[in-house]
Design an enzyme around this catalytic site. Structure first.
Site, PDB file in Angstrom:
ATOM      1  N   PRO A   2       0.947  -1.382  -0.013  1.00 11.66           N
ATOM      2  CA  PRO A   2      -0.121  -0.018  -0.007  1.00 11.66           C
ATOM      3  C   PRO A   2       0.963   1.229  -0.043  1.00 11.66           C
ATOM      4  O   PRO A   2       1.681   1.402   0.823  1.00 11.66           O
ATOM      5  CB  PRO A   2      -0.917  -0.075   1.377  1.00 11.66           C
ATOM      6  CG  PRO A   2      -0.849  -1.474   1.529  1.00 11.66           C
ATOM      7  CD  PRO A   2       0.347  -2.031   1.070  1.00 11.66           C
ATOM      8  N   GLU A   3       0.544   2.056  -0.912  1.00 12.81           N
ATOM      9  CA  GLU A   3       1.446   3.467  -1.001  1.00 12.81           C
ATOM     10  C   GLU A   3       0.182   4.455  -0.961  1.00 12.81           C
ATOM     11  O   GLU A   3      -0.668   4.332  -0.551  1.00 12.81           O
ATOM     12  CB  GLU A   3       1.925   3.506  -2.423  1.00 12.81           C
ATOM     13  CG  GLU A   3       3.158   2.215  -2.654  1.00 12.81           C
ATOM     14  CD  GLU A   3       3.808   2.402  -4.027  1.00 12.81           C
ATOM     15  OE1 GLU A   3       3.902   3.737  -4.550  1.00 12.81           O
ATOM     16  OE2 GLU A   3       4.171   1.346  -4.530  1.00 12.81           O
ATOM     17  N   ARG A 113       2.428 -10.583   6.933  1.00 10.49           N
ATOM     18  CA  ARG A 113       3.938 -10.647   7.107  1.00 10.49           C
ATOM     19  C   ARG A 113       4.130  -9.917   8.384  1.00 10.49           C
ATOM     20  O   ARG A 113       5.532  -9.703   8.830  1.00 10.49           O
ATOM     21  CB  ARG A 113       4.559 -10.046   6.020  1.00 10.49           C
ATOM     22  CG  ARG A 113       4.336 -10.683   4.770  1.00 10.49           C
ATOM     23  CD  ARG A 113       5.632 -11.140   4.069  1.00 10.49           C
ATOM     24  NE  ARG A 113       5.317 -11.823   2.955  1.00 10.49           N
ATOM     25  CZ  ARG A 113       5.488 -11.537   1.696  1.00 10.49           C
ATOM     26  NH1 ARG A 113       6.304 -10.475   1.281  1.00 10.49           N
ATOM     27  NH2 ARG A 113       5.276 -12.458   0.939  1.00 10.49           N
ATOM     28  N   ARG A 152      20.650  17.649  -3.581  1.00  7.93           N
ATOM     29  CA  ARG A 152      20.704  16.322  -3.272  1.00  7.93           C
ATOM     30  C   ARG A 152      21.548  15.404  -4.428  1.00  7.93           C
ATOM     31  O   ARG A 152      21.358  15.901  -5.389  1.00  7.93           O
ATOM     32  CB  ARG A 152      19.230  15.786  -3.279  1.00  7.93           C
ATOM     33  CG  ARG A 152      18.403  16.336  -2.167  1.00  7.93           C
ATOM     34  CD  ARG A 152      18.979  16.119  -0.893  1.00  7.93           C
ATOM     35  NE  ARG A 152      18.525  14.887  -0.377  1.00  7.93           N
ATOM     36  CZ  ARG A 152      17.852  14.592   0.540  1.00  7.93           C
ATOM     37  NH1 ARG A 152      16.917  15.434   1.225  1.00  7.93           N
ATOM     38  NH2 ARG A 152      17.561  13.269   1.025  1.00  7.93           N
TER      39      ARG A 152
END
Length: 271
Positions: A2-3, A113, A152
DNA sequence: CCAGCCCCCTGTCGGC
DNA sequence: TGCCGACAGGGGGCTG
């Protein structure tokens, strides 16, 4: 798995069933999945707390309660759903926590899990405090994205998945947004040209929005709270499509590993 | 700041 | 067929 879009669907699905309810207690079947309290203390503390609001922050489901906040991270295989006590659902085999509610129904947390977590804290920020911005918020502008990228280094894909950089993007939506933007996942974040940064900004928002519109991607374990599946997996361009032709240039989609994550990309049109 | 690795888990799959 | 190891993956934690 799930994102952001999948968690958003969970929140929308649960909202009518939990907002306005009061928790009556909790039965914890796998204590390591709750934090920071013991199972007994968790149950005692959540008892009597009213659900004022249900929202999402990054990949967290956020219950705003009378006194505290309950934050649930589904990680890979977590599911949240409401049911009557006499359950027969497939997911019940992996139920790790059951929260009783004052209407006689129960909020179930199932997680094959056991990677998911339930955090019961006084202030939500104790858990979400270091998350990056919400990519679909109006305040997340192209200028904000450019400022985040400034200075970055390192590969762009792991950066997109870094939750302190931007909140909510996982493996699927990172691969899909990079493909749409035509950017190779190993490209150094500091090598993106202004036009590429803008394109990526747009494709990130596009794939997340599309994910929500198609009710999430149901690969492997994700289900909406009512048990049904989303359909975004039918629209993947590269994710889980290694060996198939690129929808844009017909080169063969490759799968590799970047920062310990399976990564799908087109070697020809992602540069 | 960044890369790499381990760990947490269990179902599935490939190899022998 | 049956066993076993590898693998999948989000994110915290640690090291270099």
């Amino acid at each position: 798995m799930p994102e952001l879009p999948e968690v958003e669907m969970v929140v929308r699905g649960l909202r009518p069933d939990v907002v306005g309810r009061t928790f009556t207690g909790a039965v914890i079947h796998w204590e390591r999945q709750i934090a920071p309290l013991s199972a007994g203390a968790f149950s005692e503390r959540i008892s009597g707390q009213h659900v004022d609001r249900l929202s999402r922050r990054g990949k967290y489901v956020v219950f705003t309660l009378s006194r505290d906040s309950l934050l649930v991270h589904l990680k890979m295989t977590g599911r949240l759903y409401v049911s009557l006590p006499d359950r027969q659902d497939d997911a019940d085999r992996w139920v790790r926590a059951v929260l009783g509610m004052d209407d006689g129904r129960e909020l179930c947390f199932s997680d094959l899990r056991k990677f998911g977590r339930l955090h019961l804290v006084e202030h939500a920020e104790e858990v979400t405090g270091n998350l990056g911005p919400e990519p679909l918020a109006e305040t997340f502008t192209l200028d904000v994205f450019r400022a985040l990228l400034d200075h970055r280094k390192g590969a762009i894909k792991p950066l997109l998945m870094n939750q302190t950089f931007i909140a909510g993007i996982g493996n699927i939506y990172a691969d899909e947004s990079l493909w749409l933007a035509g950017i190779a996942p190993r490209r150094g974040a500091d090598t993106l040209k202004p036009g590429e940064t803008e394109k990526l900004y747009e494709t990130i928002r596009q794939v997340l929005q599309q994910g929500i519109e198609h009710e999430g991607a149901s690969i492997n374990w994700y289900r909406k709270p009512d048990g049904s599946t989303g359909t975004y997996q039918e629209r993947f361009f590269v994710y889980d499509r290694a060996g198939q032709p690129c929808p844009r240039c017909e080169a063969i989609i490759q799968k590799t590993r970047i920062a310990q994550r399976g990564t799908h990309y087109c070697p020809s049109c992602q540069v």
